[in-house]
Design a protein around this motif. Structure first.
Motif, PDB file in Angstrom:
ATOM      1  N   LYS A  86       0.731  -1.322   0.101  1.00 10.49           N
ATOM      2  CA  LYS A  86       0.137  -0.054  -0.004  1.00 10.49           C
ATOM      3  C   LYS A  86       1.037   1.243   0.041  1.00 10.49           C
ATOM      4  CE  LYS A  86      -3.912  -2.155   2.404  1.00 10.49           C
ATOM      5  NZ  LYS A  86      -4.705  -1.976   3.491  1.00 10.49           N
ATOM      6  N   LYS A  87       0.256   2.303  -0.602  1.00  8.45           N
ATOM      7  CA  LYS A  87       1.016   3.583  -0.660  1.00  8.45           C
ATOM      8  C   LYS A  87       1.222   4.184   0.697  1.00  8.45           C
ATOM      9  CE  LYS A  87       1.182   8.135  -2.863  1.00  8.45           C
ATOM     10  NZ  LYS A  87       0.483   8.872  -3.776  1.00  8.45           N
ATOM     11  N   ARG A  88       2.431   4.782   1.015  1.00 10.93           N
ATOM     12  CA  ARG A  88       2.452   5.269   2.215  1.00 10.93           C
ATOM     13  C   ARG A  88       2.271   6.839   2.406  1.00 10.93           C
ATOM     14  NH1 ARG A  88       6.141   3.187   6.561  1.00 10.93           N
ATOM     15  NH2 ARG A  88       6.382   1.150   6.410  1.00 10.93           N
ATOM     16  N   SER A  89       1.655   7.313   3.371  1.00  7.01           N
ATOM     17  CA  SER A  89       1.813   8.591   3.497  1.00  7.01           C
ATOM     18  C   SER A  89       2.842   9.546   4.514  1.00  7.01           C
ATOM     19  CB  SER A  89       0.007   8.942   3.927  1.00  7.01           C
ATOM     20  OG  SER A  89       0.078   8.779   5.416  1.00  7.01           O
ATOM     21  N   VAL A  90       3.436   8.698   4.664  1.00  5.48           N
ATOM     22  CA  VAL A  90       4.665   9.391   5.842  1.00  5.48           C
ATOM     23  C   VAL A  90       5.977   8.719   5.106  1.00  5.48           C
ATOM     24  CG1 VAL A  90       3.219   9.867   7.891  1.00  5.48           C
ATOM     25  CG2 VAL A  90       4.252   7.532   7.416  1.00  5.48           C
ATOM     26  N   PRO A  91       6.979   9.410   5.434  1.00  5.71           N
ATOM     27  CA  PRO A  91       8.084   8.904   5.037  1.00  5.71           C
ATOM     28  C   PRO A  91       8.772   7.614   5.955  1.00  5.71           C
ATOM     29  CG  PRO A  91       8.767  10.894   5.990  1.00  5.71           C
ATOM     30  CD  PRO A  91       7.007  10.684   5.931  1.00  5.71           C
ATOM     31  N   ASN A  92       9.585   6.823   5.643  1.00  2.42           N
ATOM     32  CA  ASN A  92      10.240   5.773   6.487  1.00  2.42           C
ATOM     33  C   ASN A  92      11.382   6.460   7.260  1.00  2.42           C
ATOM     34  OD1 ASN A  92       8.773   3.580   5.601  1.00  2.42           O
ATOM     35  ND2 ASN A  92       9.950   3.413   3.769  1.00  2.42           N
ATOM     36  N   LEU A  93      11.377   6.245   8.323  1.00  2.82           N
ATOM     37  CA  LEU A  93      12.401   6.806   9.290  1.00  2.82           C
ATOM     38  C   LEU A  93      13.179   5.709   9.730  1.00  2.82           C
ATOM     39  CD1 LEU A  93      10.290   9.530  11.100  1.00  2.82           C
ATOM     40  CD2 LEU A  93      11.601   9.882   9.198  1.00  2.82           C
ATOM     41  N   TYR A  94      14.482   5.605   9.569  1.00  3.95           N
ATOM     42  CA  TYR A  94      15.459   4.700  10.069  1.00  3.95           C
ATOM     43  C   TYR A  94      16.469   5.279  10.745  1.00  3.95           C
ATOM     44  CZ  TYR A  94      13.432   2.075   6.168  1.00  3.95           C
ATOM     45  OH  TYR A  94      12.427   1.767   5.272  1.00  3.95           O
ATOM     46  N   ARG A  95      16.894   4.538  11.869  1.00  7.45           N
ATOM     47  CA  ARG A  95      17.953   4.862  12.883  1.00  7.45           C
ATOM     48  C   ARG A  95      19.257   4.735  12.011  1.00  7.45           C
ATOM     49  NH1 ARG A  95      17.640   5.023  17.992  1.00  7.45           N
ATOM     50  NH2 ARG A  95      19.704   4.503  18.560  1.00  7.45           N
ATOM     51  N   VAL A  96      20.471   5.451  12.119  1.00  7.12           N
ATOM     52  CA  VAL A  96      21.708   5.515  11.414  1.00  7.12           C
ATOM     53  C   VAL A  96      22.180   3.993  11.493  1.00  7.12           C
ATOM     54  CG1 VAL A  96      23.990   6.241  11.459  1.00  7.12           C
ATOM     55  CG2 VAL A  96      22.187   7.771  11.819  1.00  7.12           C
ATOM     56  N   ASP A  97      22.052   3.119  12.561  1.00  4.09           N
ATOM     57  CA  ASP A  97      22.480   1.834  12.681  1.00  4.09           C
ATOM     58  C   ASP A  97      21.793   0.678  12.249  1.00  4.09           C
ATOM     59  OD1 ASP A  97      20.807   2.061  14.654  1.00  4.09           O
ATOM     60  OD2 ASP A  97      22.054   1.358  16.309  1.00  4.09           O
ATOM     61  N   SER A  98      20.787   1.278  11.490  1.00  3.06           N
ATOM     62  CA  SER A  98      19.631   0.133  11.225  1.00  3.06           C
ATOM     63  C   SER A  98      20.221  -0.415   9.773  1.00  3.06           C
ATOM     64  CB  SER A  98      18.372   0.858  10.772  1.00  3.06           C
ATOM     65  OG  SER A  98      17.537   0.259  10.083  1.00  3.06           O
ATOM     66  N   ASP A  99      20.151  -1.881   9.576  1.00  4.38           N
ATOM     67  CA  ASP A  99      20.029  -2.387   8.380  1.00  4.38           C
ATOM     68  C   ASP A  99      19.203  -2.053   7.152  1.00  4.38           C
ATOM     69  OD1 ASP A  99      22.038  -4.109   9.617  1.00  4.38           O
ATOM     70  OD2 ASP A  99      20.710  -5.773   9.918  1.00  4.38           O
ATOM     71  N   LYS A 100      18.081  -1.477   7.551  1.00  4.88           N
ATOM     72  CA  LYS A 100      17.165  -0.813   6.532  1.00  4.88           C
ATOM     73  C   LYS A 100      17.624   0.523   6.029  1.00  4.88           C
ATOM     74  CE  LYS A 100      12.870  -3.051   8.347  1.00  4.88           C
ATOM     75  NZ  LYS A 100      11.569  -2.767   8.685  1.00  4.88           N
ATOM     76  N   LEU A 101      18.358   1.263   6.575  1.00  9.36           N
ATOM     77  CA  LEU A 101      19.025   2.609   6.259  1.00  9.36           C
ATOM     78  C   LEU A 101      20.066   2.372   5.303  1.00  9.36           C
ATOM     79  CD1 LEU A 101      19.255   5.297   5.965  1.00  9.36           C
ATOM     80  CD2 LEU A 101      20.759   5.453   7.828  1.00  9.36           C
ATOM     81  N   GLY A 102      20.848   1.188   5.627  1.00 11.42           N
ATOM     82  CA  GLY A 102      21.999   0.748   4.600  1.00 11.42           C
ATOM     83  C   GLY A 102      21.654   0.192   3.456  1.00 11.42           C
ATOM     84  N   ARG A 103      20.361  -0.231   3.176  1.00 12.76           N
ATOM     85  CA  ARG A 103      19.800  -0.679   1.641  1.00 12.76           C
ATOM     86  C   ARG A 103      19.291   0.669   1.014  1.00 12.76           C
ATOM     87  NH1 ARG A 103      17.003  -5.064   4.868  1.00 12.76           N
ATOM     88  NH2 ARG A 103      15.012  -3.573   4.730  1.00 12.76           N
ATOM     89  N   CYS A 104      19.196   1.873   1.702  1.00 11.15           N
ATOM     90  CA  CYS A 104      18.746   3.131   0.825  1.00 11.15           C
ATOM     91  C   CYS A 104      19.964   3.515   0.235  1.00 11.15           C
ATOM     92  CB  CYS A 104      17.989   3.735   1.571  1.00 11.15           C
ATOM     93  SG  CYS A 104      16.604   3.299   2.874  1.00 11.15           S
ATOM     94  N   GLU A 105      19.818   3.490  -1.289  1.00 10.52           N
ATOM     95  CA  GLU A 105      21.165   4.353  -1.941  1.00 10.52           C
ATOM     96  C   GLU A 105      20.617   5.860  -1.979  1.00 10.52           C
ATOM     97  OE1 GLU A 105      23.414   3.907  -6.079  1.00 10.52           O
ATOM     98  OE2 GLU A 105      21.919   2.328  -5.826  1.00 10.52           O
ATOM     99  N   TYR A 106      19.618   6.014  -1.871  1.00 10.14           N
ATOM    100  CA  TYR A 106      18.867   7.636  -1.915  1.00 10.14           C
ATOM    101  C   TYR A 106      18.475   7.722  -0.696  1.00 10.14           C
ATOM    102  CZ  TYR A 106      20.087   7.669  -6.884  1.00 10.14           C
ATOM    103  OH  TYR A 106      20.766   7.519  -7.991  1.00 10.14           O
ATOM    104  N   VAL A 107      18.448   9.006  -0.009  1.00 10.68           N
ATOM    105  CA  VAL A 107      17.792   9.281   1.369  1.00 10.68           C
ATOM    106  C   VAL A 107      17.380  10.974   1.045  1.00 10.68           C
ATOM    107  CG1 VAL A 107      19.215   7.649   2.591  1.00 10.68           C
ATOM    108  CG2 VAL A 107      19.884   9.775   2.402  1.00 10.68           C
ATOM    109  N   MET A 108      16.426  11.184   2.157  1.00  8.80           N
ATOM    110  CA  MET A 108      15.958  12.478   2.356  1.00  8.80           C
ATOM    111  C   MET A 108      16.710  12.818   3.520  1.00  8.80           C
ATOM    112  SD  MET A 108      12.184  14.070   2.079  1.00  8.80           S
ATOM    113  CE  MET A 108      11.621  13.469   0.829  1.00  8.80           C
TER     114      MET A 108
END
Length: 150
Positions: free
Chosen positions: A7-29
């Motif tokens: 489903k479409k999100r209405s809020v951005p994903n927020l990740y901690r700097v030490d999160s594995d998920k953040l490491g998968r993001c090549e682009y960030v806001m």
């Protein structure tokens, strides 16, 4: 899109700097329209392939070195391994705007970004809210190589 529900999100994903998920993001806001704690400049001057600071365009390298010598160099330098183009990130004191997205500090940040960008022959169409991520740990061959400046 939410990866789990589709489903479409209405809020951005927020990740901690030490999160594995953040490491998968090549682009960030890294900023929002009402808050910024970084200034990102996207430089379109081609250098050489390699992804190392020595591969930067000679003019860009000279300007960055001069800024470093004056104590105002970037905190992060990200270099495209194929073209030698770069993104530079400065850590700044947080800048806030009201809900109308206006404040004198935001105007100063925009002016500073514009001047610094022009000095470095930036991409004038760069969307300053999105940038390459210095925290990316994926295997994209086009991923920028990041260097933390001390």
């Amino acid at each position: 899109m939410d990866e789990e529900t589709g489903k479409k999100r209405s809020v951005p994903n927020l990740y901690r700097v030490d999160s594995d998920k953040l490491g998968r993001c090549e682009y960030v806001m890294l900023t929002s329209k009402q808050y910024a704690s970084v200034m990102v400049i996207d430089v379109d001057q081609k250098g050489e392939a390699g992804g190392h600071p020595e591969n930067l365009n000679p003019y860009v390298k000279d300007v960055i070195w001069a800024l470093v010598q004056h104590g105002i160099g970037p905190a992060w330098a990200g270099i495209n391994p194929a073209s030698g183009k770069a993104q530079f990130i400065w850590l700044i004191d947080p800048v806030y705007a009201d809900k109308n997205r206006t404040s004198r500090n935001m105007e100063l940040l925009r002016a500073t970004s514009q001047e610094l960008g022009e000095l470095l022959d930036h991409d004038p169409h760069f969307a300053h809210r999105f940038s390459r991520s210095p925290f990316y740990t994926g295997k994209s061959p086009e991923a920028y190589r990041w260097y933390c400046q001390h």
